[in-house]
Motif scaffolding. Structure first.
Motif, PDB file in Angstrom:
ATOM      1  N   LEU A 120     -36.141 -64.830  13.848  1.00 57.73           N
ATOM      2  CA  LEU A 120     -36.539 -64.197  14.297  1.00 57.73           C
ATOM      3  C   LEU A 120     -36.255 -62.623  13.320  1.00 57.73           C
ATOM      4  N   ALA A 121     -35.696 -62.652  12.435  1.00 58.27           N
ATOM      5  CA  ALA A 121     -36.116 -61.128  11.304  1.00 58.27           C
ATOM      6  C   ALA A 121     -37.434 -61.122  11.067  1.00 58.27           C
ATOM      7  N   VAL A 122     -37.712 -62.259  10.659  1.00 61.08           N
ATOM      8  CA  VAL A 122     -39.239 -62.025   9.857  1.00 61.08           C
ATOM      9  C   VAL A 122     -40.209 -61.530  10.570  1.00 61.08           C
ATOM     10  N   GLU A 123     -39.625 -62.502  12.225  1.00 57.77           N
ATOM     11  CA  GLU A 123     -41.355 -61.811  13.203  1.00 57.77           C
ATOM     12  C   GLU A 123     -40.938 -61.168  13.899  1.00 57.77           C
ATOM     13  N   ALA A 124     -40.134 -60.667  13.762  1.00 61.15           N
ATOM     14  CA  ALA A 124     -39.925 -59.570  14.174  1.00 61.15           C
ATOM     15  C   ALA A 124     -40.397 -58.226  13.994  1.00 61.15           C
ATOM     16  N   THR A 125     -40.053 -58.063  12.754  1.00 64.10           N
ATOM     17  CA  THR A 125     -40.651 -56.879  11.708  1.00 64.10           C
ATOM     18  C   THR A 125     -42.290 -57.191  11.852  1.00 64.10           C
ATOM     19  N   GLN A 140     -41.673 -48.653  13.888  1.00 56.59           N
ATOM     20  CA  GLN A 140     -41.367 -49.618  13.851  1.00 56.59           C
ATOM     21  C   GLN A 140     -40.172 -50.258  14.084  1.00 56.59           C
ATOM     22  N   TRP A 141     -38.644 -49.665  13.586  1.00 52.89           N
ATOM     23  CA  TRP A 141     -37.583 -50.457  14.637  1.00 52.89           C
ATOM     24  C   TRP A 141     -37.620 -50.373  15.644  1.00 52.89           C
ATOM     25  N   GLY A 142     -37.759 -49.713  16.147  1.00 55.35           N
ATOM     26  CA  GLY A 142     -38.316 -49.583  17.987  1.00 55.35           C
ATOM     27  C   GLY A 142     -38.573 -50.715  18.678  1.00 55.35           C
ATOM     28  N   TRP A 143     -40.293 -51.103  17.469  1.00 57.33           N
ATOM     29  CA  TRP A 143     -40.843 -51.704  18.060  1.00 57.33           C
ATOM     30  C   TRP A 143     -39.799 -53.504  18.011  1.00 57.33           C
ATOM     31  N   ALA A 144     -39.222 -53.407  17.204  1.00 60.41           N
ATOM     32  CA  ALA A 144     -38.939 -54.966  16.771  1.00 60.41           C
ATOM     33  C   ALA A 144     -37.818 -54.718  17.687  1.00 60.41           C
ATOM     34  N   LEU A 145     -36.973 -53.824  18.571  1.00 63.66           N
ATOM     35  CA  LEU A 145     -35.976 -53.777  19.191  1.00 63.66           C
ATOM     36  C   LEU A 145     -36.111 -54.468  20.057  1.00 63.66           C
ATOM     37  N   ILE A 146     -37.650 -53.713  20.704  1.00 61.03           N
ATOM     38  CA  ILE A 146     -38.507 -53.738  22.259  1.00 61.03           C
ATOM     39  C   ILE A 146     -38.380 -55.514  21.967  1.00 61.03           C
ATOM     40  N   ILE A 308     -53.878 -61.370  17.114  1.00 65.67           N
ATOM     41  CA  ILE A 308     -53.643 -63.487  17.216  1.00 65.67           C
ATOM     42  C   ILE A 308     -52.676 -63.507  16.886  1.00 65.67           C
ATOM     43  N   VAL A 309     -52.630 -62.469  15.315  1.00 66.45           N
ATOM     44  CA  VAL A 309     -51.301 -62.945  14.496  1.00 66.45           C
ATOM     45  C   VAL A 309     -50.261 -62.081  15.264  1.00 66.45           C
ATOM     46  N   LEU A 310     -50.149 -61.504  16.247  1.00 65.08           N
ATOM     47  CA  LEU A 310     -48.986 -60.470  17.033  1.00 65.08           C
ATOM     48  C   LEU A 310     -48.527 -61.999  18.009  1.00 65.08           C
ATOM     49  N   THR A 311     -50.352 -62.227  18.825  1.00 63.36           N
ATOM     50  CA  THR A 311     -49.938 -63.010  20.014  1.00 63.36           C
ATOM     51  C   THR A 311     -48.865 -64.651  18.772  1.00 63.36           C
ATOM     52  N   SER A 312     -49.586 -65.107  17.928  1.00 62.94           N
ATOM     53  CA  SER A 312     -48.108 -66.414  16.839  1.00 62.94           C
ATOM     54  C   SER A 312     -47.169 -65.744  16.872  1.00 62.94           C
ATOM     55  N   VAL A 313     -46.791 -64.383  16.597  1.00 65.15           N
ATOM     56  CA  VAL A 313     -45.620 -63.923  16.113  1.00 65.15           C
ATOM     57  C   VAL A 313     -44.925 -63.863  17.326  1.00 65.15           C
ATOM     58  N   LEU A 314     -45.177 -63.240  18.333  1.00 64.16           N
ATOM     59  CA  LEU A 314     -44.906 -63.698  19.961  1.00 64.16           C
ATOM     60  C   LEU A 314     -44.217 -64.892  20.264  1.00 64.16           C
ATOM     61  N   SER A 315     -45.355 -65.940  20.058  1.00 60.18           N
ATOM     62  CA  SER A 315     -45.290 -67.131  19.972  1.00 60.18           C
ATOM     63  C   SER A 315     -43.643 -67.686  19.678  1.00 60.18           C
ATOM     64  N   CYS A 316     -43.712 -67.640  18.016  1.00 58.49           N
ATOM     65  CA  CYS A 316     -42.332 -67.798  16.706  1.00 58.49           C
ATOM     66  C   CYS A 316     -41.574 -68.058  17.855  1.00 58.49           C
ATOM     67  N   LEU A 317     -40.858 -66.113  17.619  1.00 64.02           N
ATOM     68  CA  LEU A 317     -40.053 -65.331  18.072  1.00 64.02           C
ATOM     69  C   LEU A 317     -39.751 -66.163  19.327  1.00 64.02           C
ATOM     70  N   ASN A 318     -40.139 -66.357  20.888  1.00 66.17           N
ATOM     71  CA  ASN A 318     -39.996 -66.809  21.663  1.00 66.17           C
ATOM     72  C   ASN A 318     -39.251 -68.156  21.292  1.00 66.17           C
ATOM     73  N   SER A 319     -39.986 -69.251  21.050  1.00 64.12           N
ATOM     74  CA  SER A 319     -40.010 -70.044  20.012  1.00 64.12           C
ATOM     75  C   SER A 319     -38.734 -70.117  20.156  1.00 64.12           C
ATOM     76  N   GLY A 320     -39.007 -69.868  18.857  1.00 58.90           N
ATOM     77  CA  GLY A 320     -37.319 -69.439  17.516  1.00 58.90           C
ATOM     78  C   GLY A 320     -36.214 -69.192  18.151  1.00 58.90           C
ATOM     79  N   LEU A 321     -36.333 -68.267  19.126  1.00 57.32           N
ATOM     80  CA  LEU A 321     -34.692 -67.831  20.106  1.00 57.32           C
ATOM     81  C   LEU A 321     -34.836 -69.111  20.955  1.00 57.32           C
ATOM     82  N   TYR A 322     -35.614 -69.670  21.895  1.00 55.72           N
ATOM     83  CA  TYR A 322     -35.333 -71.078  22.181  1.00 55.72           C
ATOM     84  C   TYR A 322     -34.684 -71.705  21.749  1.00 55.72           C
ATOM     85  N   THR A 323     -35.284 -72.174  20.381  1.00 55.26           N
ATOM     86  CA  THR A 323     -34.745 -73.120  19.694  1.00 55.26           C
ATOM     87  C   THR A 323     -33.903 -72.958  18.775  1.00 55.26           C
TER      88      THR A 323
END
Length: 491
Positions: A120-125, A140-146, A308-323
């Motif tokens: 989660l931290a890696v992908e948020a960053t 950058q920290w603001g975007w990670a928080l959002i 595309i990478v941002l989409t992959s990051v958001l997907s990974c974050l979404n699934s990572g939190l769920y998992t």
């Protein structure tokens, strides 16, 4: 070390098909599960990390991807066999609990949770860096928080909202990489309208020092660099417990893993190393996919790939939190985590499990900004080999679980591991070999990753054994009724 078997039989799901898994609700539709299964094998690591693999192994990186892909196919087949017989939110952790003992389920469950909260931290960053480049007014920290807050809210609403977000995130990834393969293949064969590339051609596979310019040993080094980009294939088996037809979902995702890896990994990497010579400096400077698009003269290739990478990051974050939250929920339900983790809201959402997971993720993000080369680096390296630990536990769980299922509920063997037990043992041996080879790798931090991961695993294992010896509480029966779960929340 032994443990008492869990109350449910091995071949029998703890809850009736279509009903909530211990308070969870069957809110994922078949289209959600299909896209989660497809998108699960396309991580941001494929787009970001493949350039180092290509630079290390040349075109031979295809063999590295094929080797790891074959291993993942075998492991997913084993997991599919167990999960089709017993769909549960704990997936391989619950299977290890039953097959190997409580110590195994506890240990691998918490290690897996640890892996994903660090991710989660890696992908948020990573996502924050891209967004800051577009809108620098927000730090950058603001975007990670959002990003973290938005996806946490999505997961807290319902499992259906998670599924809907992941459906579209994964859909964008699938369409993008599919378009990349088609456009790239047309360019390689010189039939892409309006584009002529002097560098593209299948001769790139052999013309610049040969297919293996750094020798056969580079294949194994390539394995070390690409193996972790495959983590996430197992998410579909965790999510199946909240689907309308868990057994069908697991069976479908297991049977389709071969073509998913073949198309999205091998297909796209083949296009990259055919469009450009493997030693082209642009691959390392710009990233493999951006360099490939640039070589075709496609305008704004870098920004397209960033999206595309941002989409992959958001997907990974979404699934990572769920998992992470579902693993915490399963551990709580089995008495291996605070009981609050096993409680769900009226919407069937394990709120405490979600919030605790994201809070640790926030702490890791803080460490990434304040102590990137010490504390955060330790977190990343100490979770790095967890993927291989998980796959190894799946192998040993399946060896024992097959016999238990055959004895107690043979009709539940809908999915069967091929050439059991020989391929299972072969996969386990390959995983052990990769871990051993990593111990010899000092150039890419392989040794440090394995040693730190083993240290964390040893600590968790000691806690598990001590907890078991002290007779730590075990829940008597999984909650199988939504009303009972909601009553717990109100209690």
């Amino acid at each position: 070390m032994t443990s008492q078997p869990t109350p449910t039989k091995a071949g029998q799901a703890p809850d009736r098909a279509g009903e909530p898994d211990g308070g969870l609700q069957a809110g994922l539709k078949n289209r959600h599960l299909s896209m989660i299964a497809i998108g699960g094998v396309i991580g941001a690591g494929l787009f970001v990390g493949s350039s180092s693999g290509i630079a290390t192994a040349g075109p031979g990186i295809l063999l590295s991807y094929a080797l790891v892909g074959t291993l993942v196919v075998l492991v997913m087949r084993m997991l599919g066999e167990m999960s089709a017989a017993n769909p549960t939110s704990g997936s391989f952790s619950a299977h290890a609990d039953r097959a190997l003992g409580r110590w195994a389920g506890f240990s691998i469950g918490w290690l897996y949770w640890f892996f994903w909260v660090v991710v989660l931290a890696v992908e948020a960053t990573a996502g924050a860096k891209i967004l800051e480049g577009w809108i620098p007014a927000v730090p950058q920290w603001g975007w990670a928080l959002i990003v973290m807050v938005v996806l946490t809210a999505t997961n807290l609403v319902s499992v259906g909202s998670y599924g809907e977000f992941e459906f579209w995130f994964a859909g964008i990834k699938v369409v993008a990489i599919g378009a990349f393969i088609v456009v790239g293949a047309l360019a390689v064969f010189g039939v892409l309208p309006g584009v002529h590339s002097d560098k593209a051609g299948l001769d790139n596979l052999t013309s610049h020092g040969g297919f293996l310019p750094h020798g056969p040993g580079a294949i194994l080094t390539g394995v070390l660099l690409v193996v972790f980009s495959f983590m996430g294939s197992e998410i579909a088996t965790l999510a199946a417990g909240e689907s309308e037809d868990p057994q069908r979902a697991v069976t479908k995702s297991t049977n389709s893993i071969i073509w998913r890896i073949g198309v999205f990994y091998l297909g796209s990497i083949l296009v990259v190393v055919s469009l450009l010579p493997w030693n082209d400096p642009a691959i390392k400077d710009q990233g493999s996919y951006v360099a490939a698009l640039d070589s075709l003269g496609i305008a704004h290739a870098g920004q397209i790939m960033n999206f595309i990478v941002l989409t992959s990051v958001l997907s990974c974050l979404n699934s990572g939190l769920y998992t992470a939250s579902r693993m915490a929920f399963s551990l709580g339900r089995r008495g291996d985590a605070p009981k609050a983790f096993a409680r769900t809201t009226s919407r069937g959402v394990p709120m405490a499990a979600i919030i605790s997971s994201v809070l640790f993720g926030f702490v890791a993000v803080f460490f990434n900004y304040k102590f990137p080369d010490s504390v955060f680096l330790f977190l990343v390296n100490s979770s790095g080999a967890v993927a291989l630990f998980v796959w190894l536990v799946i192998c040993f769980s399946q060896l024992r679980m097959r016999k238990i299922i055959q004895r107690e509920a043979p009709e539940k063997l809908i999915v069967k591991m091929w050439l059991y037990p020989y391929l299972t043992w072969a996969a386990a041996a390959l995983i052990v070999f990769v871990l051993g080879y990593m111990l010899t790798d000092t150039e890419h931090d392989g040794r440090e990753t394995v040693l730190l991961s083993l240290l964390v695993a040893a600590i968790v294992l000691v806690i598990a054994v001590v907890k078991e010896k002290l007779g730590g509480g075990r829940t008597a029966e999984p909650v199988a009724d939504a009303e009972q779960a909601r009553a717990e929340v109100g209690a």
